[in-house]
Design a protein around this motif. Structure first.
Motif, PDB file in Angstrom:
ATOM      1  N   LYS A 508      61.221  19.717  59.241  1.00  0.00           N
ATOM      2  CA  LYS A 508      60.075  18.807  59.253  1.00  0.00           C
ATOM      3  C   LYS A 508      60.186  17.818  60.415  1.00  0.00           C
ATOM      4  O   LYS A 508      59.192  17.466  61.045  1.00  0.00           O
ATOM      5  N   GLU A 531      57.904  29.482  57.944  1.00  0.00           N
ATOM      6  CA  GLU A 531      56.583  29.245  57.347  1.00  0.00           C
ATOM      7  C   GLU A 531      56.094  27.818  57.590  1.00  0.00           C
ATOM      8  O   GLU A 531      54.902  27.597  57.828  1.00  0.00           O
ATOM      9  N   ASP A 532      56.998  26.837  57.523  1.00  0.00           N
ATOM     10  CA  ASP A 532      56.593  25.444  57.719  1.00  0.00           C
ATOM     11  C   ASP A 532      56.016  25.228  59.115  1.00  0.00           C
ATOM     12  O   ASP A 532      55.004  24.530  59.287  1.00  0.00           O
ATOM     13  N   MET A 534      54.741  27.607  61.050  1.00  0.00           N
ATOM     14  CA  MET A 534      53.505  28.388  61.133  1.00  0.00           C
ATOM     15  C   MET A 534      52.341  27.638  60.479  1.00  0.00           C
ATOM     16  O   MET A 534      51.207  27.664  60.972  1.00  0.00           O
ATOM     17  N   ASP A 535      52.607  26.952  59.375  1.00  0.00           N
ATOM     18  CA  ASP A 535      51.555  26.186  58.693  1.00  0.00           C
ATOM     19  C   ASP A 535      51.056  25.031  59.561  1.00  0.00           C
ATOM     20  O   ASP A 535      49.883  24.642  59.466  1.00  0.00           O
ATOM     21  N   GLU A 536      51.939  24.494  60.393  1.00  0.00           N
ATOM     22  CA  GLU A 536      51.589  23.333  61.209  1.00  0.00           C
ATOM     23  C   GLU A 536      50.849  23.729  62.488  1.00  0.00           C
ATOM     24  O   GLU A 536      50.208  22.885  63.130  1.00  0.00           O
TER      25      GLU A 536
END
Length: 544
Positions: A508, A531-532, A534-536
């Motif tokens: 993060k 994934e984190d 990619m989500d951002e």
């Protein structure tokens, strides 16, 4: 000529490696993630196409003279690329093999530490820990302004070692001086008797006499002139004798204390790449070829009695172990305790020896003395390796830097701190108003870079850590923090899986750093599977 949208990077007909005539548009100044199966062409599109073409166009923009040193860069297998920005690649590899390169030099943290210590570093004496200062006549005037109104005092020039002769006394007469101050008494030059019993360290030339601490303009000029004369006659030294206290106050224009001369803080003094600052033994590398403790004691779970010292095995060499075992009781040395459990003092006993038994260092000195025998030379070679320099203890700098401090810490202590501890030190550092004004920009740049190192999850590294000992992921995140610290805009950054090896908590923080880099006005292209991240992303390109 084909028109294109300036808000996008257009790739037409990419055929590098596994790519089969790929056409794609990437939004400029956005955060784009390339993802997909292994072998799908993510890296081929990001690095071998986009980055390669960006580098090629940059090199072609240089003069022909500059290009001859860079060599020719082949054009990637692609029909057209439009709207491309200058490209910066941050890959997972260690970019330097230079043994002098450290985390501090790579991130410029050490450069700002050098500036800080050169500007406001205070030198303290080795023996008394008193502040070492180069005095001027202003310092003497300030001191005299603080004495009591009833105090009488003398301005004196001490007799230096170069003046301790009858010829010096005669030269004073020629100059017109008539009084000396010897053993707290004023004596005439005519009456002074010079012989072998003369205590020269108690002999002073009397320059002038004053009373009180309030002076009019004429007295101030006279006092200033007397102080400058005392410095001249005393070879940069001046003393003030206070009658009521019966004490002396010494001033020195040289940078010394109690006869010991110190080196004044300067930028070169704190540089291990400069002969002035580098440790003379290891020449700024921080390590020397010596006896490697890891080879001498490979298994720290064993006790000395169990054979923890590998070189004390065998019929002949076990005699060294026997003399430790037989005499250990005399020094209360615990031979049945594992080496890892020994205190630092006990470890020093086994290495340096005691009055009752020889240590490991004595053993290797014995081997060196008998190295004409081939079996001893072979044994020495078995235990040789790179070890921390015994003089600078791995800090790479000469010992004089240990006496120069900022906030009660010298630079050697700071470079051995972790980034997180160093950041905490500067956050609680309190300086005087004058020092704060002198180093305001330096401190802000230091805190700025330390915060970015924490943001990319590298708070556990030390500033003195060698760059060639870093992993590929650590090296990549250091480059990322350095790029953010440079505040470069209008560029295209291409990163290769920056989240590898990171704890989910630190991912993060990494995303925050990537977003800051993007908001500066840069295009960010990241090859990633997390994934984190990619989500951002603003856009995701899925290949395969």
């Amino acid at each position: 000529m084909t028109s294109y949208n300036k808000n996008y990077i257009e790739i037409i007909g990419a055929k590098v490696h596994n790519l089969k005539n790929v056409n794609i548009r990437i939004k400029r100044n956005s955060f784009t993630v390339f993802t997909g199966l292994s072998g799908s062409g993510k890296s081929s599109l990001a690095f071998d196409t986009l980055f390669a073409e960006g580098q090629r166009r940059y090199v072609e923009s240089l003069s022909s003279y500059a290009r001859q040193f860079l060599g020719k860069i082949e054009k990637p297998a692609v029909d057209h690329i439009n709207g491309i920005s200058p490209a910066i690649s941050i890959e997972q590899k260690v970019n330097t093999r230079n043994p002098r390169s450290t985390v501090g030099t790579t991130t410029e943290i050490y450069d700002y530490l050098k500036l800080l210590y050169a500007r406001i570093g205070k030198t303290y004496a080795k023996d008394s820990n008193e502040l070492v200062k180069r005095h001027s006549h202003t310092d003497v005037l300030q001191f005299l302004g603080k004495i009591s109104k009833d105090e009488r005092f003398l301005i004196l020039a001490p007799c230096g070692e170069e003046n301790r002769s009858i010829s010096w006394i005669k030269s004073l007469k020629i100059k017109g001086y008539s009084r000396l101050f010897y053993k707290n008494e004023i004596v005439s030059i005519e009456d002074i008797g010079i012989d072998q019993k003369t205590e020269w360290n108690k002999l002073y030339l009397l320059i002038d006499r004053f009373a009180g601490n309030e002076f009019d303009e004429d007295e101030t000029l006279r006092l200033t002139d007397s102080i400058q004369t005392a410095f001249y006659e005393g070879h940069n030294k001046c003393s003030v004798f206070l009658y009521q206290k019966g004490s002396y106050k010494s001033f020195n224009k040289d940078f010394e204390h109690n006869g010991v001369t110190y080196i004044e803080p300067s930028l070169h003094l704190f540089s291990f790449n400069n002969p002035l600052g580098a440790c003379p033994k290891c020449e700024g590398f921080g390590s020397v070829i010596g006896i490697d403790p890891e080879l001498v004691i490979p298994d720290k779970g064993l006790s000395i009695y169990q054979g923890a010292v590998a070189c004390w095995k065998g019929e002949k060499m076990s005699e060294w172990l026997d003399q430790v075992v037989l005499n250990a009781e005399k020094t209360s040395f615990p031979i049945h305790k594992s080496y890892a459990s020994l205190s630092q003092e006990e470890k020093e006993q086994i290495w340096n020896g005691t009055d009752h038994f020889h240590g490991i260092h004595d053993f290797f000195k014995f081997l060196e003395q008998n190295s004409y025998k081939i079996q001893y030379r072979v044994m020495i070679s078995r235990y040789r390796g790179k070890t921390p320099c015994p003089e600078c203890e791995g800090t790479r700098l000469r010992s004089d830097t240990r006496y120069i401090k900022v906030g009660d810490r010298n630079i050697n202590e700071l470079v051995n701190m972790s980034i997180s501890d160093l950041s905490a030190f500067f956050n609680r550092l309190r300086l005087s108003e004058f020092e704060e004004n002198m180093c305001k920009r330096i401190l802000s740049e230091l805190r700025f870079r330390l915060d970015y190192m924490l943001d990319v999850g590298l708070g556990y590294l030390t500033v003195n850590r060698s760059s060639n000992s870093l992993s590929g992921g650590e090296s990549q995140r250091i480059q990322l923090a350095t790029s953010l610290g440079s505040s470069l805009v209008g560029s295209m950054y291409i990163l290769d899986e920056p989240s590898i090896g990171l704890h989910p908590r630190d991912t993060k923080r990494l995303i925050t750093v990537l977003r800051k880099l993007n908001k500066l006005g840069n295009t960010l292209i990241v090859v990633e599977h997390d994934e984190d991240i990619m989500d951002e992303a603003d856009e995701i390109v899925d290949l395969g």
